[in-house]
Motif scaffolding. Structure first.
Motif, PDB file in Angstrom:
ATOM      1  N   GLY A   1      26.925   2.134 -17.957  1.00  0.00           N
ATOM      2  CA  GLY A   1      25.619   2.206 -17.314  1.00  0.00           C
ATOM      3  C   GLY A   1      24.721   1.025 -17.595  1.00  0.00           C
ATOM      4  O   GLY A   1      23.829   0.714 -16.803  1.00  0.00           O
ATOM      5  N   HIS A   2      24.959   0.356 -18.721  1.00  0.00           N
ATOM      6  CA  HIS A   2      24.081  -0.745 -19.130  1.00  0.00           C
ATOM      7  C   HIS A   2      24.930  -1.871 -19.707  1.00  0.00           C
ATOM      8  O   HIS A   2      25.441  -1.756 -20.822  1.00  0.00           O
ATOM      9  CB  HIS A   2      23.061  -0.264 -20.160  1.00  0.00           C
ATOM     10  N   GLY A   3      25.067  -2.946 -18.941  1.00  0.00           N
ATOM     11  CA  GLY A   3      25.825  -4.099 -19.389  1.00  0.00           C
ATOM     12  C   GLY A   3      27.018  -4.386 -18.499  1.00  0.00           C
ATOM     13  O   GLY A   3      27.372  -3.603 -17.623  1.00  0.00           O
ATOM     14  N   PRO A   4      27.656  -5.533 -18.718  1.00  0.00           N
ATOM     15  CA  PRO A   4      28.768  -5.956 -17.849  1.00  0.00           C
ATOM     16  C   PRO A   4      30.030  -5.138 -18.062  1.00  0.00           C
ATOM     17  O   PRO A   4      30.226  -4.525 -19.121  1.00  0.00           O
ATOM     18  CB  PRO A   4      28.983  -7.418 -18.262  1.00  0.00           C
ATOM     19  N   MET A   5      30.890  -5.152 -17.048  1.00  0.00           N
ATOM     20  CA  MET A   5      32.204  -4.540 -17.178  1.00  0.00           C
ATOM     21  C   MET A   5      33.064  -5.377 -18.122  1.00  0.00           C
ATOM     22  O   MET A   5      32.928  -6.595 -18.196  1.00  0.00           O
ATOM     23  CB  MET A   5      32.879  -4.430 -15.813  1.00  0.00           C
ATOM     24  N   ILE A   6      33.970  -4.717 -18.833  1.00  0.00           N
ATOM     25  CA  ILE A   6      34.876  -5.381 -19.768  1.00  0.00           C
ATOM     26  C   ILE A   6      36.308  -5.104 -19.321  1.00  0.00           C
ATOM     27  O   ILE A   6      36.701  -3.941 -19.176  1.00  0.00           O
ATOM     28  CB  ILE A   6      34.681  -4.884 -21.206  1.00  0.00           C
ATOM     29  N   THR A   7      37.084  -6.171 -19.123  1.00  0.00           N
ATOM     30  CA  THR A   7      38.497  -6.006 -18.811  1.00  0.00           C
ATOM     31  C   THR A   7      39.308  -6.005 -20.101  1.00  0.00           C
ATOM     32  O   THR A   7      38.903  -6.572 -21.118  1.00  0.00           O
ATOM     33  CB  THR A   7      38.988  -7.146 -17.898  1.00  0.00           C
ATOM     34  N   GLN A   8      40.446  -5.304 -20.062  1.00  0.00           N
ATOM     35  CA  GLN A   8      41.314  -5.160 -21.224  1.00  0.00           C
ATOM     36  C   GLN A   8      40.493  -4.821 -22.479  1.00  0.00           C
ATOM     37  O   GLN A   8      40.497  -5.551 -23.478  1.00  0.00           O
ATOM     38  CB  GLN A   8      42.132  -6.430 -21.441  1.00  0.00           C
ATOM     39  N   PRO A   9      39.791  -3.682 -22.457  1.00  0.00           N
ATOM     40  CA  PRO A   9      38.818  -3.393 -23.519  1.00  0.00           C
ATOM     41  C   PRO A   9      39.383  -2.691 -24.741  1.00  0.00           C
ATOM     42  O   PRO A   9      38.632  -2.411 -25.683  1.00  0.00           O
ATOM     43  CB  PRO A   9      37.844  -2.458 -22.800  1.00  0.00           C
ATOM     44  N   GLU A  10      40.677  -2.401 -24.766  1.00  0.00           N
ATOM     45  CA  GLU A  10      41.213  -1.484 -25.776  1.00  0.00           C
ATOM     46  C   GLU A  10      40.882  -1.897 -27.206  1.00  0.00           C
ATOM     47  O   GLU A  10      40.387  -1.090 -28.008  1.00  0.00           O
ATOM     48  CB  GLU A  10      42.730  -1.359 -25.596  1.00  0.00           C
ATOM     49  N   ALA A  11      41.136  -3.156 -27.553  1.00  0.00           N
ATOM     50  CA  ALA A  11      40.899  -3.592 -28.936  1.00  0.00           C
ATOM     51  C   ALA A  11      39.415  -3.537 -29.277  1.00  0.00           C
ATOM     52  O   ALA A  11      39.033  -3.116 -30.385  1.00  0.00           O
ATOM     53  CB  ALA A  11      41.445  -5.003 -29.145  1.00  0.00           C
ATOM     54  N   ARG A  12      38.569  -3.920 -28.348  1.00  0.00           N
ATOM     55  CA  ARG A  12      37.131  -3.901 -28.601  1.00  0.00           C
ATOM     56  C   ARG A  12      36.621  -2.473 -28.714  1.00  0.00           C
ATOM     57  O   ARG A  12      35.731  -2.184 -29.531  1.00  0.00           O
ATOM     58  CB  ARG A  12      36.403  -4.667 -27.505  1.00  0.00           C
ATOM     59  N   MET A  13      37.159  -1.581 -27.917  1.00  0.00           N
ATOM     60  CA  MET A  13      36.771  -0.173 -28.023  1.00  0.00           C
ATOM     61  C   MET A  13      37.141   0.373 -29.398  1.00  0.00           C
ATOM     62  O   MET A  13      36.362   1.109 -30.020  1.00  0.00           O
ATOM     63  CB  MET A  13      37.429   0.646 -26.912  1.00  0.00           C
ATOM     64  N   GLN A  14      38.321   0.027 -29.884  1.00  0.00           N
ATOM     65  CA  GLN A  14      38.745   0.534 -31.183  1.00  0.00           C
ATOM     66  C   GLN A  14      37.852   0.022 -32.298  1.00  0.00           C
ATOM     67  O   GLN A  14      37.489   0.765 -33.212  1.00  0.00           O
ATOM     68  CB  GLN A  14      40.203   0.144 -31.447  1.00  0.00           C
ATOM     69  N   ARG A  15      37.460  -1.255 -32.222  1.00  0.00           N
ATOM     70  CA  ARG A  15      36.548  -1.788 -33.242  1.00  0.00           C
ATOM     71  C   ARG A  15      35.191  -1.090 -33.181  1.00  0.00           C
ATOM     72  O   ARG A  15      34.584  -0.804 -34.229  1.00  0.00           O
ATOM     73  CB  ARG A  15      36.384  -3.295 -33.054  1.00  0.00           C
ATOM     74  N   ALA A  16      34.716  -0.801 -31.966  1.00  0.00           N
ATOM     75  CA  ALA A  16      33.432  -0.105 -31.830  1.00  0.00           C
ATOM     76  C   ALA A  16      33.524   1.319 -32.365  1.00  0.00           C
ATOM     77  O   ALA A  16      32.569   1.827 -32.966  1.00  0.00           O
ATOM     78  CB  ALA A  16      33.007  -0.090 -30.360  1.00  0.00           C
TER      79      ALA A  16
END
Length: 241
Positions: free
Chosen positions: A213-228
């Motif tokens: 809802g707020h911010g740009p789309m992220i492609t191939q987000p799996e690793a970043r999602m896990q860190r978050a």
């Protein structure tokens, strides 16, 4: 207003450099599905973006009932009387202005901008449950930011349209984890613990794209999602102690 298209999903972003509020147009054979309705001033831009794609908006899906996601709903429904409105059965109560908590829910006050009773004139046509299909989209119960928050997975492309279950403005974060450069989603989160559980479930889907809802789309987000998620586990765990 800025637009970006990945596969059949177009992000329409209002106030992208100041206070980005995103809605999404998902192209189907029979028209467009709009996910969220932004702010009241978003109506014109949404209609213009749909016209540029060249298909009518036939459905309006709401991830949740906060005012920055339902702001143009009444105006859009007036302009598009044939478009069916969808929201989760639980957040339909918030859309109607009822903040009461249900038995079994965390008894923490619902936060964020919820409309006053009878302020929203549009009445939902369909009350969504977890796992429902809407065209190519699968509805996913994603509680935490609000009790009835939903995300939508495009089963053709793996794009996860996650509403405020995540934010990317100010840095990728699970709902409820404060980002000083854009603290508003965290400030409006009802249950951080449920938001974390939702984030873990979303990551398990291994989406090709994370759209929020707020911010740009992220492609191939799996690793970043896990860190978050790991960051949320540390922060939410400390807050619960």
């Amino acid at each position: 207003m800025l637009t970006r298209t990945i596969e059949q999903v177009t992000q329409v972003s209002f106030l992208p450099r100041l206070f980005p509020v995103n809605v999404y147009l998902v192209e189907e054979n029979d028209g467009l599905t709009l996910i969220d309705a932004g702010m009241p001033f978003s109506e014109k831009g949404i209609l213009e973006a749909a016209a540029a794609i060249g298909k009518p908006i036939t459905r309006i899906l709401l991830t949740h009932a906060h005012d920055d996601h339902i702001g143009a709903l009444d105006g859009l429904k007036k302009a598009l009387p044939q478009a069916a409105v969808y929201i989760s059965r639980r957040d339909a109560q918030l859309l109607a202005g009822n903040r009461d908590l249900l038995p079994g829910e965390p008894q923490t006050a619902i936060r964020g901008g919820v409309p006053k009773p009878k302020a929203v004139k549009a009445v939902p046509d369909v009350l969504l449950e977890d796992g429902d299909s809407v065209g190519s989209l699968k509805a996913l119960a994603s509680p935490g930011h609000t009790p009835g928050h939903m995300a939508f997975l495009d089963q053709r492309s793996g794009i996860l349209i996650a509403g405020d279950a995540w934010q990317t403005r100010g840095g990728l974060a699970v709902s409820g984890v404060l980002r000083p450069w854009f603290p508003f989603p965290a400030m409006a989160t009802w249950s951080k613990e449920l938001a974390l559980s939702t984030a873990i479930a979303h990551a398990a889907l291994q989406p090709a794209v994370l759209a929020v809802g707020h911010g740009p789309m992220i492609t191939q987000p799996e690793a970043r999602m896990q860190r978050a998620i790991e960051e949320a586990q540390r922060r939410i765990g400390r807050a619960a102690q």
